[in-house]
Design a protein around this motif. Structure first.
Motif, PDB file in Angstrom:
ATOM      1  N   CYS A 101      10.735  24.658  43.845  1.00 11.06           N
ATOM      2  CA  CYS A 101      11.740  25.710  43.770  1.00 11.06           C
ATOM      3  C   CYS A 101      13.149  25.129  43.643  1.00 11.06           C
ATOM      4  CB  CYS A 101      11.641  26.606  45.002  1.00 11.06           C
ATOM      5  SG  CYS A 101      12.450  28.202  44.808  1.00 11.06           S
ATOM      6  N   VAL A 102      13.417  24.065  44.375  1.00 10.57           N
ATOM      7  CA  VAL A 102      14.718  23.397  44.282  1.00 10.57           C
ATOM      8  C   VAL A 102      14.963  22.941  42.842  1.00 10.57           C
ATOM      9  CG1 VAL A 102      15.992  21.306  44.912  1.00 10.57           C
ATOM     10  CG2 VAL A 102      14.894  22.682  46.687  1.00 10.57           C
ATOM     11  N   GLU A 103      13.935  22.377  42.236  1.00 11.58           N
ATOM     12  CA  GLU A 103      14.061  21.911  40.849  1.00 11.58           C
ATOM     13  C   GLU A 103      14.279  23.084  39.895  1.00 11.58           C
ATOM     14  OE1 GLU A 103      11.495  19.442  37.466  1.00 11.58           O
ATOM     15  OE2 GLU A 103      10.829  19.491  39.555  1.00 11.58           O
ATOM     16  N   GLN A 104      13.521  24.154  40.114  1.00 12.64           N
ATOM     17  CA  GLN A 104      13.611  25.314  39.219  1.00 12.64           C
ATOM     18  C   GLN A 104      14.968  26.011  39.320  1.00 12.64           C
ATOM     19  OE1 GLN A 104      10.171  26.965  40.929  1.00 12.64           O
ATOM     20  NE2 GLN A 104       8.761  25.825  39.612  1.00 12.64           N
ATOM     21  N   ALA A 147      15.716  31.936  30.246  1.00 12.17           N
ATOM     22  CA  ALA A 147      15.089  30.751  30.836  1.00 12.17           C
ATOM     23  C   ALA A 147      15.417  30.655  32.322  1.00 12.17           C
ATOM     24  CB  ALA A 147      15.567  29.485  30.109  1.00 12.17           C
ATOM     25  N   ALA A 148      16.663  30.973  32.687  1.00 10.50           N
ATOM     26  CA  ALA A 148      17.057  30.954  34.101  1.00 10.50           C
ATOM     27  C   ALA A 148      16.236  31.959  34.887  1.00 10.50           C
ATOM     28  CB  ALA A 148      18.548  31.263  34.234  1.00 10.50           C
ATOM     29  N   LEU A 149      16.046  33.135  34.320  1.00  6.26           N
ATOM     30  CA  LEU A 149      15.274  34.174  35.001  1.00  6.26           C
ATOM     31  C   LEU A 149      13.816  33.759  35.154  1.00  6.26           C
ATOM     32  CD1 LEU A 149      15.211  36.968  36.245  1.00  6.26           C
ATOM     33  CD2 LEU A 149      14.975  37.941  33.950  1.00  6.26           C
ATOM     34  N   THR A 150      13.269  33.100  34.139  1.00  7.33           N
ATOM     35  CA  THR A 150      11.890  32.615  34.213  1.00  7.33           C
ATOM     36  C   THR A 150      11.731  31.596  35.335  1.00  7.33           C
ATOM     37  OG1 THR A 150      11.498  32.982  31.849  1.00  7.33           O
ATOM     38  CG2 THR A 150      10.074  31.382  32.965  1.00  7.33           C
ATOM     39  N   ASN A 151      12.702  30.691  35.465  1.00 10.93           N
ATOM     40  CA  ASN A 151      12.643  29.692  36.538  1.00 10.93           C
ATOM     41  C   ASN A 151      12.703  30.354  37.912  1.00 10.93           C
ATOM     42  OD1 ASN A 151      12.377  27.140  35.275  1.00 10.93           O
ATOM     43  ND2 ASN A 151      14.489  27.244  34.595  1.00 10.93           N
ATOM     44  N   GLU A 152      13.508  31.372  38.038  1.00  9.68           N
ATOM     45  CA  GLU A 152      13.625  32.075  39.325  1.00  9.68           C
ATOM     46  C   GLU A 152      12.317  32.803  39.665  1.00  9.68           C
ATOM     47  OE1 GLU A 152      18.315  32.494  38.237  1.00  9.68           O
ATOM     48  OE2 GLU A 152      17.058  34.290  38.247  1.00  9.68           O
ATOM     49  N   ASP A 153      11.707  33.406  38.651  1.00 11.14           N
ATOM     50  CA  ASP A 153      10.412  34.063  38.861  1.00 11.14           C
ATOM     51  C   ASP A 153       9.340  33.042  39.246  1.00 11.14           C
ATOM     52  OD1 ASP A 153      11.441  36.542  38.293  1.00 11.14           O
ATOM     53  OD2 ASP A 153      10.708  36.614  36.232  1.00 11.14           O
ATOM     54  N   THR A 154       9.376  31.886  38.582  1.00 15.06           N
ATOM     55  CA  THR A 154       8.395  30.832  38.861  1.00 15.06           C
ATOM     56  C   THR A 154       8.536  30.323  40.286  1.00 15.06           C
ATOM     57  OG1 THR A 154       8.390  30.163  36.530  1.00 15.06           O
ATOM     58  CG2 THR A 154       7.531  28.578  38.120  1.00 15.06           C
ATOM     59  N   CYS A 155       9.775  30.198  40.741  1.00 15.72           N
ATOM     60  CA  CYS A 155      10.028  29.788  42.124  1.00 15.72           C
ATOM     61  C   CYS A 155       9.365  30.763  43.092  1.00 15.72           C
ATOM     62  CB  CYS A 155      11.523  29.704  42.386  1.00 15.72           C
ATOM     63  SG  CYS A 155      11.973  29.523  44.133  1.00 15.72           S
ATOM     64  N   LEU A 156       9.544  32.055  42.853  1.00 15.44           N
ATOM     65  CA  LEU A 156       8.938  33.069  43.723  1.00 15.44           C
ATOM     66  C   LEU A 156       7.413  33.000  43.665  1.00 15.44           C
ATOM     67  CD1 LEU A 156      11.258  36.127  42.954  1.00 15.44           C
ATOM     68  CD2 LEU A 156      11.140  34.847  45.093  1.00 15.44           C
ATOM     69  N   ASP A 157       6.879  32.787  42.471  1.00 13.09           N
ATOM     70  CA  ASP A 157       5.418  32.705  42.317  1.00 13.09           C
ATOM     71  C   ASP A 157       4.833  31.548  43.115  1.00 13.09           C
ATOM     72  OD1 ASP A 157       5.481  34.869  40.624  1.00 13.09           O
ATOM     73  OD2 ASP A 157       5.401  33.685  38.782  1.00 13.09           O
ATOM     74  N   GLY A 158       5.616  30.479  43.270  1.00 16.61           N
ATOM     75  CA  GLY A 158       5.120  29.303  43.988  1.00 16.61           C
ATOM     76  C   GLY A 158       4.844  29.553  45.456  1.00 16.61           C
ATOM     77  N   PHE A 159       5.370  30.658  45.988  1.00 13.73           N
ATOM     78  CA  PHE A 159       5.167  30.961  47.410  1.00 13.73           C
ATOM     79  C   PHE A 159       4.071  32.006  47.634  1.00 13.73           C
ATOM     80  CE2 PHE A 159       9.207  28.850  47.594  1.00 13.73           C
ATOM     81  CZ  PHE A 159       9.197  28.210  48.826  1.00 13.73           C
ATOM     82  N   GLU A 160       3.359  32.360  46.564  1.00  8.30           N
ATOM     83  CA  GLU A 160       2.246  33.290  46.716  1.00  8.30           C
ATOM     84  C   GLU A 160       1.181  32.676  47.618  1.00  8.30           C
ATOM     85  OE1 GLU A 160       1.745  36.430  45.729  1.00  8.30           O
ATOM     86  OE2 GLU A 160       3.830  36.430  45.046  1.00  8.30           O
ATOM     87  N   GLY A 161       0.700  33.450  48.555  1.00 13.80           N
ATOM     88  CA  GLY A 161      -0.340  32.971  49.459  1.00 13.80           C
ATOM     89  C   GLY A 161       0.186  32.175  50.634  1.00 13.80           C
ATOM     90  N   ILE A 162       1.499  31.996  50.698  1.00 13.76           N
ATOM     91  CA  ILE A 162       2.119  31.278  51.812  1.00 13.76           C
ATOM     92  C   ILE A 162       2.806  32.294  52.711  1.00 13.76           C
ATOM     93  CG2 ILE A 162       3.879  29.598  52.478  1.00 13.76           C
ATOM     94  CD1 ILE A 162       3.432  28.179  49.844  1.00 13.76           C
ATOM     95  N   ASP A 163       2.536  32.205  54.000  1.00  6.08           N
ATOM     96  CA  ASP A 163       3.163  33.109  54.954  1.00  6.08           C
ATOM     97  C   ASP A 163       4.074  32.314  55.888  1.00  6.08           C
ATOM     98  OD1 ASP A 163       1.819  35.444  54.071  1.00  6.08           O
ATOM     99  OD2 ASP A 163       0.016  34.774  55.114  1.00  6.08           O
ATOM    100  N   GLY A 164       5.018  33.017  56.459  1.00  2.00           N
ATOM    101  CA  GLY A 164       5.887  32.358  57.428  1.00  2.00           C
ATOM    102  C   GLY A 164       7.351  32.632  57.182  1.00  2.00           C
ATOM    103  N   GLU A 165       8.153  32.141  58.105  1.00  2.00           N
ATOM    104  CA  GLU A 165       9.596  32.403  58.084  1.00  2.00           C
ATOM    105  C   GLU A 165      10.273  31.792  56.868  1.00  2.00           C
ATOM    106  OE1 GLU A 165      13.506  31.449  60.875  1.00  2.00           O
ATOM    107  OE2 GLU A 165      11.493  31.335  61.729  1.00  2.00           O
TER     108      GLU A 165
END
Length: 203
Positions: A101-104, A147-165
């Motif tokens: 996400c930091v990279e994206q 492209a910026a919007l795609t990267n932001e969406d990809t960042c959010l997708d990377g946290f699918e299935g992860i729970d927590g603060e």
């Protein structure tokens, strides 16, 4: 009873005051009239109404301001993500998602900066009546902000299935970035005769 001359000057005064009022409200009027059709109208109105840059009087001014707002949010998110990534409590999968996400978001910052450059050239080229150059720079701006919007969406997708603060914190931050970027894309699309459909981000 007032004299005709007094009534005449009173009428002139009313017209003058109305003209001044319209001039002062013009930037807010264009923001309100445009934001009502944006992907996220309330966020659009709130962020652009609070914009402290140059006066917004044209659709191009509006697009430029919207991208600057998106870039500001992306930079803030990048700094926050870098801080969160350093958290010793993050689990392996969380850390992997954060690194990506930091990279994206870093890429988004770069792409939004390029979008601003394209919009600046767009303003310059349009003045000379160079239609082909105008279309080229507009296409560049649309490409970079998409492209910026795609990267932001990809960042959010990377946290699918992860729970927590950490997920909650990151999702809140990036969702707002994605939404202001979506609004910026809408503003840029408005500069073209063929407008794309609004891109929305799930809550």
């Amino acid at each position: 009873m007032a004299s005709p001359k007094t009534l005449f000057f009173a009428a002139i005064l009313v017209v003058f005051v109305s003209w001044v009022a319209r001039g002062r409200n013009a930037p807010r009027d264009i923001v309100r009239a445009t934001c009502v059709h944006a992907s996220y109208p309330n966020l659009c109105l709130r962020t652009l109404s609070a914009y402290t840059g140059p006066a917004i009087t044209t659709p191009r001014d509006l697009a430029h301001a919207a991208v600057k707002i998106s870039l500001s949010h992306a930079r803030s998110a990048a700094a926050k993500l870098a801080s969160v990534k350093a958290s010793a409590g993050a689990r392996r999968r969380e850390r992997a998602a954060l690194v990506d996400c930091v990279e994206q978001i870093g890429d988004s910052v770069e792409e939004l900066s390029r979008t601003l450059s394209a919009l600046k050239r767009l303003r310059q080229s349009s003045g000379g009546g160079a239609a082909a150059e105008f279309r080229w720079e507009l296409s560049n701006a649309e490409t970079w902000v998409s492209a910026a919007l795609t990267n932001e969406d990809t960042c959010l997708d990377g946290f699918e299935g992860i729970d927590g603060e950490i997920k909650t914190e990151v999702k809140k931050k990036i969702t707002k970035v994605a939404r202001v970027t979506s609004n910026a894309l809408y503003m840029i699309n408005r500069l073209d005769d063929t407008r794309g459909k609004p891109h929305t981000v799930d809550p």
